[in-house]
Design a protein around this motif. Structure first.
Motif, short mmCIF file in Angstrom:
data_model
loop_
_atom_site.label_atom_id
_atom_site.label_comp_id
_atom_site.label_asym_id
_atom_site.label_seq_id
_atom_site.Cartn_x
_atom_site.Cartn_y
_atom_site.Cartn_z
N HIS A 4 0.84 -1.21 0.00
CA HIS A 4 0.00 0.00 0.00
C HIS A 4 0.86 1.25 0.00
N ASP A 56 -9.35 8.22 -0.95
CA ASP A 56 -8.63 7.01 -0.58
C ASP A 56 -9.52 6.20 0.35
N ASP A 66 -13.00 5.97 7.68
CA ASP A 66 -12.25 5.65 6.46
C ASP A 66 -13.00 6.17 5.25
N TYR A 105 -13.39 5.73 -5.57
CA TYR A 105 -12.41 5.35 -4.54
C TYR A 105 -11.06 5.06 -5.18
N SER A 111 -7.02 3.21 -3.91
CA SER A 111 -6.27 2.56 -2.84
C SER A 111 -5.08 1.81 -3.41
#
Length: 371
Positions: free
Chosen positions: A33, A303, A311, A330, A332
């Protein structure tokens, strides 16, 4: 006939090993990540640089090398994550030679100096229709099995070619049609490779090949070693490079929510270059303040994984409560499968995976706004 239960110490060791692998998967996800955040900035900014030096062939060539290295890094992190945690199948056209080259780079420091890695590549190998990450996982698993079967050293040979006319595969009644399959093989030749039973225990790889509409052929040749041949469906054609479409622009207002300052500044620059008006926030609290204060916001680009109690998924729910007409996209560095499995993202949500290029960003923004 009932099988004997495993000894207590053996069962405990298997449980401990499973727990260690789970921890490795979690740690790998976090590292990937963060690295994907870095690659997002590198990949995007090198595109900007390449455009600026397009009239300088010497500098353009250097920019191309950096871009190629960033793309290779993105592929490696994606493969590493798939190997550690697994993900659902997403078949696409795959250059199997390039994938095996990446596998060799990953494996060289892992297998040790006593294992030699070589490749046999036929000319003009067609692309295969397969999930590249799951294929990489299968190859890495086979390579590790081969290493363990050759404690005194040996050779690992990757082989690719178009399936030959009339070629037969064990367990398949019909011939493997020359127009239908690409053959990818992992061959191990060494001290114990021909007798090690671990090669027989590749059920997950068999399932993957079967679900990919392919076939697998395992052969042991005493004195020569073991060969695992995977016959994968031939793709319809070569992957066409993405070309940025000048029409994929707009003037809507987009709220960008990203906790990494470096990534946030890059994304704002790229989205503004596409003609959009932008607002930026570093966390959910700042984003909700902007939503309450500004007159018009067309798209929330957030994100998924962010520090704090809210979140990206929870932020979107609250933002839609306040602005029901808001569109959401979104992003990520984690795999969508992992986030869906963990309940952090709905399976139908629009996700732009990091790292991404400007053309991908432009297309996904228009897709989200049209949803």
């Amino acid at each position: 006939m009932l099988q004997k239960p495993l000894p207590a110490e053996t069962a405990d060791a298997l449980v401990c090993q499973a727990r260690r692998m789970e921890i490795v998967g979690q740690l790998t996800g976090g590292v990937v990540h963060d690295f994907n955040n870095i690659l997002t900035v590198i990949t995007g900014t090198i595109e900007i640089l390449a455009e600026a030096v397009a009239d300088r062939p010497d500098l353009a060539a250097i920019a191309g090398l950096i871009s190629e290295a960033a793309t290779r890094g993105a592929n490696l992190t994606s493969n590493l994550l798939a190997f550690a945690r697994g993900q659902s199948s997403q078949p696409r056209d795959v250059d199997v030679d390039a994938l095996l080259a990446d596998a060799a780079r990953l494996l060289r420091p892992t297998l040790g100096d006593h294992i030699e890695i070589d490749a046999l590549r036929a000319p003009d190998v067609s692309p295969a229709l397969v999930d590249p990450n799951l294929l990489m996982t299968a190859i890495l698993n086979l390579a590790i099995i081969a290493r363990d079967a050759m404690p005194e050293g040996g050779k690992l040979i990757f082989e690719t070619r178009n399936a030959a006319s009339g070629e037969r595969c064990a367990g398949v009644e019909d011939e493997i049609g020359v127009a239908n399959y690409i053959m990818v093989a992992v061959n191990a030749s060494g001290y114990a490779a021909h007798s090690d039973p671990a090669f027989a225990d590749i059920g997950m790889i068999r399932d993957f090949i079967k679900h990919s509409n392919g076939h697998i052929d395992l052969r042991n040749d005493s004195g020569r070693g073991t060969s695992v041949k995977m016959y994968l469906p031939r793709a319809s054609g070569f992957v066409q490079p993405l070309v940025e479409d000048a029409s994929e622009r707009g003037d809507e207002a987009i709220l960008i929510v990203e906790d990494d300052d470096l990534v946030r500044r890059y994304v704002v620059t790229q989205i503004q270059s596409l003609g959009y008006r932008t607002f930026a926030a570093g966390n959910a609290g700042e984003a909700l303040t902007i939503i309450d204060r500004c007159e018009k916001i067309d798209l929330l680009f957030t994100d998924v994984v962010m520090p704090g109690s809210i979140d990206g998924w929870q932020l979107a729910i609250e933002a839609l409560y306040r602005r029901p007409a808001l569109k959401v996209l979104y992003t990520s560095g984690y795999a969508k499968h992992d986030m869906s499995h963990d309940g952090r993202l709905h399976t139908d949500a629009l996700l732009l995976a990091k790292p991404y290029r400007k053309v991908d960003l432009a297309k996904m923004i228009r897709t989200a706004l049209a949803a």
